[in-house]
Scaffold this active site. Structure first.
Site, PDB file in Angstrom:
ATOM      1  N   CYS A   2       0.849  -1.183   0.000  1.00 20.82           N
ATOM      2  CA  CYS A   2       0.000   0.000   0.000  1.00 20.82           C
ATOM      3  C   CYS A   2       0.880   1.227   0.000  1.00 20.82           C
ATOM      4  CB  CYS A   2      -0.890   0.009   1.226  1.00 20.82           C
ATOM      5  SG  CYS A   2      -1.835   1.511   1.380  1.00 20.82           S
ATOM      6  N   ASP A 411       7.235  22.788 -35.945  1.00 24.04           N
ATOM      7  CA  ASP A 411       8.327  23.608 -36.419  1.00 24.04           C
ATOM      8  C   ASP A 411       8.665  23.103 -37.825  1.00 24.04           C
ATOM      9  OD1 ASP A 411      10.925  25.002 -36.392  1.00 24.04           O
ATOM     10  OD2 ASP A 411      11.733  22.989 -36.098  1.00 24.04           O
ATOM     11  N   GLU A 445      30.075  31.004 -39.294  1.00 24.23           N
ATOM     12  CA  GLU A 445      29.141  29.956 -38.880  1.00 24.23           C
ATOM     13  C   GLU A 445      29.802  28.836 -38.085  1.00 24.23           C
ATOM     14  OE1 GLU A 445      25.967  29.650 -39.024  1.00 24.23           O
ATOM     15  OE2 GLU A 445      25.167  30.820 -40.693  1.00 24.23           O
ATOM     16  N   SER A 448      28.203  27.867 -34.844  1.00 25.55           N
ATOM     17  CA  SER A 448      26.751  27.730 -34.792  1.00 25.55           C
ATOM     18  C   SER A 448      26.356  26.268 -34.924  1.00 25.55           C
ATOM     19  CB  SER A 448      26.119  28.537 -35.930  1.00 25.55           C
ATOM     20  OG  SER A 448      24.802  28.106 -36.148  1.00 25.55           O
ATOM     21  N   GLY A 478      16.888  32.825 -34.223  1.00 24.42           N
ATOM     22  CA  GLY A 478      15.812  33.132 -35.161  1.00 24.42           C
ATOM     23  C   GLY A 478      16.210  34.139 -36.223  1.00 24.42           C
ATOM     24  N   VAL A 481      23.709  34.863 -37.408  1.00 22.10           N
ATOM     25  CA  VAL A 481      24.924  34.956 -36.602  1.00 22.10           C
ATOM     26  C   VAL A 481      25.738  36.179 -37.020  1.00 22.10           C
ATOM     27  CG1 VAL A 481      25.218  32.505 -36.073  1.00 22.10           C
ATOM     28  CG2 VAL A 481      26.033  33.383 -38.250  1.00 22.10           C
ATOM     29  N   ASP A 610      12.646  20.910 -32.737  1.00 21.95           N
ATOM     30  CA  ASP A 610      13.974  20.334 -32.562  1.00 21.95           C
ATOM     31  C   ASP A 610      15.023  21.336 -32.108  1.00 21.95           C
ATOM     32  OD1 ASP A 610      13.898  21.785 -34.970  1.00 21.95           O
ATOM     33  OD2 ASP A 610      15.677  20.731 -35.672  1.00 21.95           O
TER      34      ASP A 610
HETATM   35  P1  ADP Z   1      13.022  27.245 -37.777  1.00 18.82           P
HETATM   36  O1  ADP Z   1      11.947  27.809 -36.929  1.00 18.82           O
HETATM   37  O2  ADP Z   1      12.517  26.943 -39.145  1.00 18.82           O
HETATM   38  O3  ADP Z   1      13.707  26.073 -37.153  1.00 18.82           O
HETATM   39  P2  ADP Z   1      15.025  29.220 -36.956  1.00 18.82           P
HETATM   40  O4  ADP Z   1      14.214  30.011 -36.008  1.00 18.82           O
HETATM   41  O5  ADP Z   1      16.083  28.352 -36.412  1.00 18.82           O
HETATM   42  O6  ADP Z   1      14.111  28.397 -37.995  1.00 18.82           O
HETATM   43  O7  ADP Z   1      15.733  30.226 -37.935  1.00 18.82           O
HETATM   44  C1  ADP Z   1      14.963  31.203 -38.598  1.00 18.82           C
HETATM   45  C2  ADP Z   1      15.774  31.877 -39.630  1.00 18.82           C
HETATM   46  O8  ADP Z   1      16.836  32.606 -39.030  1.00 18.82           O
HETATM   47  C3  ADP Z   1      16.427  30.900 -40.584  1.00 18.82           C
HETATM   48  O9  ADP Z   1      15.563  30.553 -41.631  1.00 18.82           O
HETATM   49  C4  ADP Z   1      17.603  31.746 -41.073  1.00 18.82           C
HETATM   50  O10 ADP Z   1      17.177  32.637 -42.058  1.00 18.82           O
HETATM   51  C5  ADP Z   1      17.991  32.541 -39.840  1.00 18.82           C
HETATM   52  N1  ADP Z   1      19.054  31.877 -39.102  1.00 18.82           N
HETATM   53  C6  ADP Z   1      18.964  31.289 -37.889  1.00 18.82           C
HETATM   54  N2  ADP Z   1      20.154  30.796 -37.503  1.00 18.82           N
HETATM   55  C7  ADP Z   1      21.021  31.048 -38.497  1.00 18.82           C
HETATM   56  C8  ADP Z   1      22.404  30.783 -38.716  1.00 18.82           C
HETATM   57  N3  ADP Z   1      23.154  30.123 -37.836  1.00 18.82           N
HETATM   58  N4  ADP Z   1      22.957  31.201 -39.869  1.00 18.82           N
HETATM   59  C9  ADP Z   1      22.223  31.849 -40.784  1.00 18.82           C
HETATM   60  N5  ADP Z   1      20.933  32.118 -40.633  1.00 18.82           N
HETATM   61  C10 ADP Z   1      20.330  31.747 -39.517  1.00 18.82           C
HETATM   62 MG    MG Z   2      13.927  23.870 -36.165  1.00 17.51          MG
END
Ligand code: ADP
Ligand code: MG
Length: 727
Positions: A2, A411, A445, A448, A478, A481, A610
């Site tokens: 329990c 997404d 990049e 990134s 979003g 870089v 993701d």
């Molecule tokens: P999603 O919502 O489709 O996963 P993100 O929010 O990650 O997209 O990215 C939105 C946009 O910002 C991308 O489509 C791109 O234009 C730009 N972006 C984001 N991160 C990078 C990066 N590391 N290098 C270049 N562009 C980027």
């Molecule tokens: Mg994504």
């Protein structure tokens, strides 16, 4: 067992912060301060309140083996008790109802025959009942003990003529009752251990040893080493047909690997140098060497195991309701039993023995055991079933909420699309060469983790490229870089990033951008003081996206796509996969706002994503579903994790949740049905029709109700989510 009794007793101990008991696995999670209290103290405490402390349970299979042996031994002891019990109750019955005349000492002979078997069969129940009572804990063992001892004591009293001239001989009943209760416990324990099979299977996937390559005097030597002794960075050799013992990166050789047991991905996956391998998967044809990245307790598999275990141990909210019902159940039953006795004995003038057996029947038949098992057993099987497909559900609450999802936000990049875009075009407006443009872009990049960044490196190892040093690197979620090279600031990202930094974008560049986007490409702009180039990458839609989204619509679940990518590309991709509601060019905050907006409209929202930019939405949504191949941040934020990142599994997860919850409800129905139908029967409502429900029948019926519920839960194992049926 329990759960309430253990929880309250252990929680009250000084130094214990929290206690959580799981009825199915018969384990307790105790959070305690080792300076104040030891785990042995906790064990002692559990022993004193009438349960058995069997040791520490963890993923370490050696320890679990010991627990398993104990479990088997306990089961064997139950069988002995059952056999002895049935033998002696049958013997007693023959002596009591057969035409034997054993003379004036008849009842004393019966007592002599009964006493030892009675003690042997009923000991565990009586012990537990008495302990519970001592701790003022009115549970079913108390009720059982009451039933068994009342029938025995009455028999003894009448044997010594202390109840007047009446001879109430219930020796057979008391022993048979104990035997049936033991039988019930035996069946229950056997079935319960089957519900948590999934964990056992996962633990079995763990390798016990590995072939490590060592260098002694410059010579390479292969040595078999126990898995716990393998260190991060060790080189392991895997031959065809062998199990890959740990997580790592291949440094030599290539092969096909079957990861199906860990990730649910059914097709073998090709692995070559720099591919990741997962511990517990099976190497098919080649021989390769890999460098260990995760030691035994930290592997993906270990994490999966502990996650599944935690989920199986957690309570969905509906459990609280069931627990509450159980709390009121027992006192109510006791009252019903007493009333039944009074009605038969006083009002209807039946004899004492008869009324007493009615009392005992009611007490025994009302066991809410099935009620206690209805939810945890189904949950355990459901969570385990999902894990088999590589769908990790973090807790019981997630399962319950998933059943109610009516809007799924997806997404785009990495979720609907493969998320591994490839470089497709460079439009150069500067006087630099295309090579120089790419060199600048790659340099910025290099730190990134965005899929776009990988695309610029052709999805290869970034270390293979010689790059500029970058200072002041910054990732603007979003948008893109930025970073400085030789004291000059460069920006790489979408229009927002460029406008934010007041860089002029000419009409013809805007036109080029638009054209690229209409070609379904994602274009990013490289700029310093002026725009230097547009770099386009192209992503492909995952093969299963269309099917998954279609199935969601079939299930009457609405879908939307939310993405940071540009409007043109997003709309086209949405159209391709059958989504009509698109929110594009949003920052992480914008995704989150959309989740909130839908929730404000009363929607139960699931967010599938993701990326790091998805984390807030994954957390805020009712059920966050993280793509397991995505970023760690997203995985941490999700309530459900799809190990192989297949969108079909997002749908399968929802379907498994629905199925599990409907099984929970069916279980609850049966658990209640048994009690509600059988209590009046036990109270003697059918006696006018000559149907008398003896206490033994009650015990049997209760065993049957627990077994019914557990069997219904076990049948869940056979379920295949609709969407995976023709896979
Ligand atoms: P999603 O919502 O489709 O996963 P993100 O929010 O990650 O997209 O990215 C939105 C946009 O910002 C991308 O489509 C791109 O234009 C730009 N972006 C984001 N991160 C990078 C990066 N590391 N290098 C270049 N562009 C980027
Ligand atoms: Mg994504």
């Amino acid at each position: 067992m329990c759960s309430r009794a253990v929880t309250s007793a252990v929680s009250k101990m000084p130094g214990v912060y929290s206690t959580h008991v799981n009825l199915v696995s018969e384990t307790a999670d105790v959070l305690y301060n080792p300076k104040v209290v030891s785990i042995d103290d906790v064990g002692d405490r559990i022993n004193t309140i009438g349960y058995e402390y069997m040791g520490i349970h963890d993923n370490n299979s050696i320890n679990n083996d010991i627990l398993e042996k104990k479990h088997e031994e306990n089961q064997r002891k139950k069988i002995y008790r059952i056999v002895v019990g049935f033998f002696f109750s049958a013997l007693l019955m023959i002596l009591m109802f057969g035409n034997f005349n054993l003379g004036i000492h008849h009842s004393f002979i019966l007592l002599a025959i009964s006493i030892l078997p009675f003690v042997y069969v009923s000991y565990p129940i009586l012990k537990s009942g008495i302990n519970s009572l001592r701790h003022k804990n009115l549970n079913m063992d108390v009720m059982y003990s009451l039933g068994i001892s009342v029938s025995f004591v009455v028999s003894v009293l009448s044997t010594f003529n202390l109840l007047g001239n009446n001879h109430f001989m219930l020796y057979d009943t008391s022993i048979m009752l104990g035997s049936f209760l033991m039988l019930g416990k035996f069946l229950e324990d056997r079935a319960k251990s089957k519900t948590s099979d999934s964990i056992k299977k996962l633990v079995e996937l763990k390798a016990t040893d590995a072939t490590v390559e060592k260098f002694i005097d410059g010579k390479s030597i292969q040595q078999k080493v126990p898995i716990n002794e393998v260190l991060k960075g060790n080189i392991i050799i895997v031959k065809p047909g062998e199990k890959i013992p740990l997580d790592g990166v291949i440094i030599e050789g290539k092969s096909y690997v079957d990861e199906s047991l860990v990730t649910g991905e059914s097709k073998p996956i090709q692995k070559e140098v720099s591919s990741n391998v997962i511990g517990g998967s099976i190497n098919k044809d080649g021989t390769f060497k890999f460098k260990v990245t995760n030691t035994s307790e930290k592997t993906v598999l270990s994490q999966i195991i502990s996650m599944v275990q935690e989920a199986q141990n957690s309570n969905p909210p509906i459990q609280k309701l069931a627990d509450k019902v159980i709390t009121y159940f027992i006192p109510v039953i006791l009252i019903i039993a007493i009333i039944s006795f009074i009605v038969w004995y006083v009002l209807l003038g039946q004899d004492f023995l008869f009324s007493l057996s009615i009392f005992i029947s009611v007490v025994v038949v009302a066991c809410p055991c099935a009620l206690g098992l209805a939810i945890p057993t189904a949950l355990t099987v459901g969570v385990g079933l999902a894990a088999k497909y590589g769908i990790l559900i973090k807790d019981g609450e997630t399962l319950e909420v998933s059943d109610k999802i009516n809007h799924v936000l997806l997404d785009k990049t990495g979720t609907i699309t493969v998320g591994q875009p490839v470089l497709s075009k460079v439009i150069n407006y500067s006087d630099k060469s295309d090579e120089e443009i790419m060199l600048l872009a790659r340099s910025i990049e290099q730190y990134s983790q965005h899929p776009i960044s990988s695309a610029l490196f052709n999805n290869e190892d970034k270390k293979l490229y010689s790059l500029y040093d970058v200072d002041n690197f910054e990732n603007i979620s979003g948008k893109g870089v930025k970073g400085s090279i030789n004291n000059k600031m460069y920006y790489l990202g979408n229009k927002k990033l460029i406008y934010d930094n007041n860089i002029v974008v000419s009409e013809n560049i805007l036109n080029d951008l638009k054209n690229e986007e209409l070609e379904l490409r994602t274009s990013i702009i490289l700029a310093s003081d002026v725009v230097l180039a547009i770099i386009s990458v192209e992503d492909t839609v995952k093969v299963n996206s269309i099917k998954a989204i279609n199935e969601l619509h079939n299930m009457n679940i609405e879908t939307s796509m939310v993405t940071g990518d540009n409007e043109n590309t997003s709309k086209k991709i949405a159209e391709k996969v059958g989504i009509t509601d698109v929110v594009s060019e949003v920052l992480p905050q914008g995704k989150l706002d959309y989740v909130k907006e839908l929730q404000a409209k009363g929607k139960i929202v699931s967010f599938v994503g993701d990326g790091i930019n998805d984390a807030p939405s994954l957390t805020k949504s009712n059920v966050g579903i993280a793509i397991g191949t995505g970023t760690d941040v997203a995985i941490e934020a999700g309530d459900v994790i799809l190990v192989n990142g297949d969108l079909l599994n997002a749908v399968a997860g929802i379907q498994i949740s629905k199925k599990t919850m409907s099984r929970v409800k069916l279980n609850l129905f049966w658990a209640f049905a048994y009690n509600i139908i059988l209590i009046p029967v036990a109270a003697g409502i059918l006696i006018p029709y000559n149907i008398l429900f003896r206490p033994e029948y009650s015990a049997f019926a209760m065993a049957l109700s627990s077994v019914t519920v557990i069997t219904l839960s076990l049948l869940l194992k056979r379920y295949t989510p609709e969407i995976l049926k023709d896979e």
